[in-house]
Design an enzyme around this catalytic site. Structure first.
Site, PDB file in Angstrom:
ATOM      1  CB  THR A 111     -26.956  87.110 -82.761  1.00 47.12           C
ATOM      2  OG1 THR A 111     -27.503  86.159 -83.688  1.00 47.12           O
ATOM      3  CG2 THR A 111     -26.699  88.427 -83.486  1.00 47.12           C
ATOM      4  CB  CYS A 143     -30.678  85.169 -78.540  1.00 45.65           C
ATOM      5  SG  CYS A 143     -30.682  85.508 -80.319  1.00 45.65           S
ATOM      6  CG  LEU A 176     -35.204  90.969 -89.945  1.00 47.04           C
ATOM      7  CD1 LEU A 176     -35.963  89.746 -90.429  1.00 47.04           C
ATOM      8  CD2 LEU A 176     -36.024  92.218 -90.221  1.00 47.04           C
ATOM      9  CD  GLN A 181     -27.284  88.569 -73.037  1.00 44.31           C
ATOM     10  OE1 GLN A 181     -26.073  88.406 -73.212  1.00 44.31           O
ATOM     11  NE2 GLN A 181     -27.773  89.144 -71.939  1.00 44.31           N
TER      12      GLN A 181
END
Length: 251
Positions: free
Chosen positions: A101, A199, A182, A99
């Site tokens: 971030t 998220c 990440l 989603q």
């Protein structure tokens, strides 16, 4: 319902054994590139181009970068998770899973450009190795953290911020090769996270290492994290290419 941070297209990444009598293809050392502070769109375009043009002989790379403020929304992401439309922070729609971030100064972003077929890595195994590397990195600073089933990322294990998210991950797999990666929050302005459901989770607290009373140097944490990632991937030494130093930013 949680949304996986991994988006897979084209060929599957499961790898069959080499044909009888054929030697296994050796895995080359990972090249680490420290790209400095870079606009998100520049990194996004570069890793897509790298992945689209790589061949069976292209070496794997890890890119370490720090972005100016930006929201990114995964390809199946719901724009409704951006709660404040006029926040002044740009929104970029991307092709990773997951989603929405936030990326910004004081956050380590690591992109993993890996040939999973050559490494004989399933996607779930790669995600586990990434999560373990973050947990081990935080442990090096005496911070206990955990993963959550169905909610990829790393979360604070105990204390007043128990359950808060400190690291996020999201990948794209194309033709058996990964990109995206990440992010780990070191010391940053956390207010932009208040303008989103991080998220996709409403009310999810987001913290950084500074929130947990750890005064860590960005570069030190980045080197620790990269070292753990490489050790978890294959234990090989990285060929480090440092065209310019990353600057620590606390704004």
């Amino acid at each position: 319902m949680s949304v996986s941070p991994v988006s897979i297209v084209s060929t599957p990444v499961a790898v069959s054994a080499s044909p009888a009598g054929a030697p296994d293809q050796p895995v080359q050392p990972v090249t680490v590139r420290w790209r400095g502070r870079e606009a998100y769109e520049a990194s996004f375009d570069a890793m897509r181009a790298f992945t689209d043009t790589r061949t069976a002989d292209t070496g794997d790379e890890i890119w370490v970068v720090e972005h100016p403020p930006v929201y990114t929304l995964g390809q199946a992401g719901d724009p409704a998770h951006l709660l404040v439309a006029d926040s002044g922070v740009p929104l970029v729609k991307v092709d990773r899973g997951g989603q929405i971030t936030y990326h910004g100064p004081g956050q380590i972003v690591v992109y993993l450009l890996l040939d999973l077929r050559r490494r004989k890595l399933m996607v779930r195994t790669l995600v586990t190795k990434i999560e373990e590397a973050v947990i081990e990195t935080l442990a090096a600073y005496n911070l206990a953290s955990v993963r959550k089933a169905g909610a990829p990322g790393i979360y604070v294990a105990s204390g007043v911020h128990e359950g808060a998210k400190i690291a996020a991950l999201g990948l794209k797999i194309r033709n058996g090769c990964s990109y995206h990666g990440l992010s780990l929050n070191v010391k940053m302005d956390l207010r932009p996270f208040l303008a989103i459901n991080p998220c996709g989770y409403a009310g999810l607290e987001t913290v950084d290492m500074a929130s947990l009373e750890v005064a860590a140097d960005w570069n030190d944490v980045a080197h620790t994290l990269v070292g753990r990632l490489i050790a978890n991937l294959d234990g090989a030494s990285a060929a480090a290419d440092k065209p310019h130093a990353l600057e620590q930013s606390n704004d």
